[in-house]
Scaffold this motif. Structure first.
Motif, PDB file in Angstrom:
ATOM      1  N   GLU A  99       0.814  -1.207   0.000  1.00 36.21           N
ATOM      2  CA  GLU A  99       0.000   0.000   0.000  1.00 36.21           C
ATOM      3  C   GLU A  99       0.853   1.264   0.000  1.00 36.21           C
ATOM      4  OE1 GLU A  99      -2.812  -0.390   3.195  1.00 36.21           O
ATOM      5  OE2 GLU A  99      -3.819  -2.078   2.223  1.00 36.21           O
ATOM      6  N   MET A 100       1.960   1.212  -0.736  1.00 30.67           N
ATOM      7  CA  MET A 100       2.788   2.399  -0.886  1.00 30.67           C
ATOM      8  C   MET A 100       2.248   3.230  -2.044  1.00 30.67           C
ATOM      9  SD  MET A 100       6.731   1.186  -0.644  1.00 30.67           S
ATOM     10  CE  MET A 100       7.561   1.039   0.894  1.00 30.67           C
ATOM     11  N   SER A 101       2.394   4.528  -1.931  1.00 30.08           N
ATOM     12  CA  SER A 101       2.024   5.392  -3.050  1.00 30.08           C
ATOM     13  C   SER A 101       3.017   5.149  -4.183  1.00 30.08           C
ATOM     14  CB  SER A 101       2.073   6.862  -2.623  1.00 30.08           C
ATOM     15  OG  SER A 101       3.423   7.249  -2.402  1.00 30.08           O
ATOM     16  N   LEU A 102       2.696   5.642  -5.354  1.00 27.82           N
ATOM     17  CA  LEU A 102       3.608   5.467  -6.488  1.00 27.82           C
ATOM     18  C   LEU A 102       4.935   6.175  -6.217  1.00 27.82           C
ATOM     19  CD1 LEU A 102       3.583   3.968  -9.115  1.00 27.82           C
ATOM     20  CD2 LEU A 102       2.759   6.024 -10.248  1.00 27.82           C
ATOM     21  N   THR A 103       4.877   7.334  -5.565  1.00 25.88           N
ATOM     22  CA  THR A 103       6.104   8.074  -5.220  1.00 25.88           C
ATOM     23  C   THR A 103       6.963   7.259  -4.255  1.00 25.88           C
ATOM     24  OG1 THR A 103       4.893  10.147  -5.483  1.00 25.88           O
ATOM     25  CG2 THR A 103       6.968  10.255  -4.279  1.00 25.88           C
ATOM     26  N   GLU A 104       6.334   6.672  -3.226  1.00 24.68           N
ATOM     27  CA  GLU A 104       7.066   5.851  -2.260  1.00 24.68           C
ATOM     28  C   GLU A 104       7.626   4.594  -2.921  1.00 24.68           C
ATOM     29  OE1 GLU A 104       4.587   6.704   1.861  1.00 24.68           O
ATOM     30  OE2 GLU A 104       3.698   5.394   0.331  1.00 24.68           O
ATOM     31  N   THR A 105       6.844   3.998  -3.819  1.00 26.30           N
ATOM     32  CA  THR A 105       7.293   2.803  -4.534  1.00 26.30           C
ATOM     33  C   THR A 105       8.515   3.129  -5.380  1.00 26.30           C
ATOM     34  OG1 THR A 105       5.053   1.900  -4.566  1.00 26.30           O
ATOM     35  CG2 THR A 105       6.601   1.015  -6.175  1.00 26.30           C
ATOM     36  N   ALA A 106       8.453   4.245  -6.094  1.00 32.61           N
ATOM     37  CA  ALA A 106       9.578   4.666  -6.936  1.00 32.61           C
ATOM     38  C   ALA A 106      10.835   4.867  -6.087  1.00 32.61           C
ATOM     39  CB  ALA A 106       9.226   5.943  -7.694  1.00 32.61           C
ATOM     40  N   ALA A 107      10.678   5.506  -4.939  1.00 30.60           N
ATOM     41  CA  ALA A 107      11.830   5.739  -4.057  1.00 30.60           C
ATOM     42  C   ALA A 107      12.412   4.413  -3.564  1.00 30.60           C
ATOM     43  CB  ALA A 107      11.414   6.615  -2.880  1.00 30.60           C
ATOM     44  N   ALA A 108      11.534   3.481  -3.192  1.00 27.06           N
ATOM     45  CA  ALA A 108      11.999   2.180  -2.703  1.00 27.06           C
ATOM     46  C   ALA A 108      12.716   1.405  -3.802  1.00 27.06           C
ATOM     47  CB  ALA A 108      10.829   1.369  -2.171  1.00 27.06           C
ATOM     48  N   LEU A 109      12.272   1.574  -5.043  1.00 23.50           N
ATOM     49  CA  LEU A 109      12.895   0.871  -6.167  1.00 23.50           C
ATOM     50  C   LEU A 109      14.103   1.615  -6.725  1.00 23.50           C
ATOM     51  CD1 LEU A 109       9.675  -0.254  -8.087  1.00 23.50           C
ATOM     52  CD2 LEU A 109      11.194  -1.679  -6.713  1.00 23.50           C
ATOM     53  N   GLY A 110      14.289   2.870  -6.302  1.00 28.02           N
ATOM     54  CA  GLY A 110      15.419   3.661  -6.790  1.00 28.02           C
ATOM     55  C   GLY A 110      15.244   4.085  -8.244  1.00 28.02           C
ATOM     56  N   CYS A 111      14.015   4.429  -8.609  1.00 24.71           N
ATOM     57  CA  CYS A 111      13.755   4.863  -9.984  1.00 24.71           C
ATOM     58  C   CYS A 111      12.818   6.067  -9.957  1.00 24.71           C
ATOM     59  CB  CYS A 111      13.147   3.730 -10.812  1.00 24.71           C
ATOM     60  SG  CYS A 111      11.523   3.183 -10.258  1.00 24.71           S
ATOM     61  N   SER A 112      12.585   6.651 -11.118  1.00 28.99           N
ATOM     62  CA  SER A 112      11.669   7.787 -11.188  1.00 28.99           C
ATOM     63  C   SER A 112      10.230   7.309 -11.041  1.00 28.99           C
ATOM     64  CB  SER A 112      11.829   8.506 -12.533  1.00 28.99           C
ATOM     65  OG  SER A 112      11.320   7.687 -13.574  1.00 28.99           O
ATOM     66  N   GLU A 113       9.342   8.242 -10.728  1.00 29.95           N
ATOM     67  CA  GLU A 113       7.922   7.898 -10.598  1.00 29.95           C
ATOM     68  C   GLU A 113       7.366   7.397 -11.932  1.00 29.95           C
ATOM     69  OE1 GLU A 113       3.834  10.054  -9.151  1.00 29.95           O
ATOM     70  OE2 GLU A 113       5.723  10.737  -8.281  1.00 29.95           O
ATOM     71  N   GLY A 114       7.807   7.980 -13.027  1.00 28.27           N
ATOM     72  CA  GLY A 114       7.359   7.538 -14.352  1.00 28.27           C
ATOM     73  C   GLY A 114       7.794   6.104 -14.635  1.00 28.27           C
ATOM     74  N   ALA A 115       9.026   5.779 -14.278  1.00 25.49           N
ATOM     75  CA  ALA A 115       9.517   4.415 -14.490  1.00 25.49           C
ATOM     76  C   ALA A 115       8.728   3.427 -13.619  1.00 25.49           C
ATOM     77  CB  ALA A 115      11.003   4.330 -14.173  1.00 25.49           C
ATOM     78  N   ALA A 116       8.438   3.834 -12.376  1.00 21.35           N
ATOM     79  CA  ALA A 116       7.649   2.968 -11.490  1.00 21.35           C
ATOM     80  C   ALA A 116       6.252   2.760 -12.063  1.00 21.35           C
ATOM     81  CB  ALA A 116       7.572   3.580 -10.094  1.00 21.35           C
ATOM     82  N   ARG A 117       5.671   3.805 -12.651  1.00 15.38           N
ATOM     83  CA  ARG A 117       4.338   3.687 -13.242  1.00 15.38           C
ATOM     84  C   ARG A 117       4.347   2.698 -14.410  1.00 15.38           C
ATOM     85  NH1 ARG A 117       0.972   7.576 -12.343  1.00 15.38           N
ATOM     86  NH2 ARG A 117       2.601   9.161 -12.310  1.00 15.38           N
ATOM     87  N   VAL A 118       5.374   2.768 -15.242  1.00 20.26           N
ATOM     88  CA  VAL A 118       5.502   1.848 -16.380  1.00 20.26           C
ATOM     89  C   VAL A 118       5.697   0.421 -15.874  1.00 20.26           C
ATOM     90  CG1 VAL A 118       6.975   1.195 -18.335  1.00 20.26           C
ATOM     91  CG2 VAL A 118       6.321   3.591 -18.005  1.00 20.26           C
TER      92      VAL A 118
END
Length: 178
Positions: A124-143
């Motif tokens: 239940e992480m936001s897309l911004t939090e997910t991107a940070a955890a994965l070490g990528c941009s929010e756009g990359a996390a969305r893709v």
């Protein structure tokens, strides 16, 4: 491939441990485990050994449980066709089984897809939090999330049976093996 008494009892305990958290009622889980063991023993001459015996038995256990749910649904609809649906004790196990089925499907995905799904959907992480955890941009996390969801839908479509309970909840369980 014969199964001695000790091996049969060990397999029964594994089946019971597999069914109990899904079924939610220990006595019912025991009944379903016994039925599963009977089906395993009957089908043993045709067991090809493509998978471990315990994995094959778990598939049979899921089929036994699904058969039980269908039978209860049929009995309920025949007993009171005009009655309002009432919450039942197997609502929670249905959700647990669906959760387990989806997790099994996620386990088959590539690591990157698993990570983004588990963080965003289950963590239940936001897309911004997910991107940070994965070490990528929010756009990359969305893709990545979009691709992971699409791949998960393919895996679930190939390997899961989706049914609606009488209450309208989704029940997802692995397809029976042929």
């Amino acid at each position: 491939m014969p199964l001695d008494a000790e091996a049969a009892e060990g397999l029964r305990r594994q089946i019971l441990a597999f069914l109990t958290p899904r079924v939610g009622e220990p006595a019912l889980a025991e009944d379903l485990a016994q039925e599963t063991l009977v089906r395993v023993l009957r089908g043993l001459p045709g067991f090809r050994g493509d998978a471990p015996l315990s994995a094959w038995a778990r598939r049979i256990a899921l089929n036994v449980w699904r058969d039980h749910l269908r039978q209860r649904t049929t009995e309920r609809s025949q007993a009171a066709p005009d009655a309002e649906p009432t919450p039942s004790s197997f609502d929670r196990p249905d959700r647990r089984a669906t959760h387990d089925c989806v997790l099994e499907a996620i386990a088959e995905l590539p690591l990157e897809a698993r990570r983004v799904l588990l963080l965003h959907e289950f963590g239940e992480m936001s897309l911004t939090e997910t991107a940070a955890a994965l070490g990528c941009s929010e756009g990359a996390a969305r893709v990545r999330l979009h691709r992971a969801r699409r791949r998960l839908a393919q895996v679930c479509g190939d390997e899961c049976v989706r049914e609606l309970t009488p209450e309208g909840s989704l029940l997802c369980t692995p397809k029976p093996t042929s």
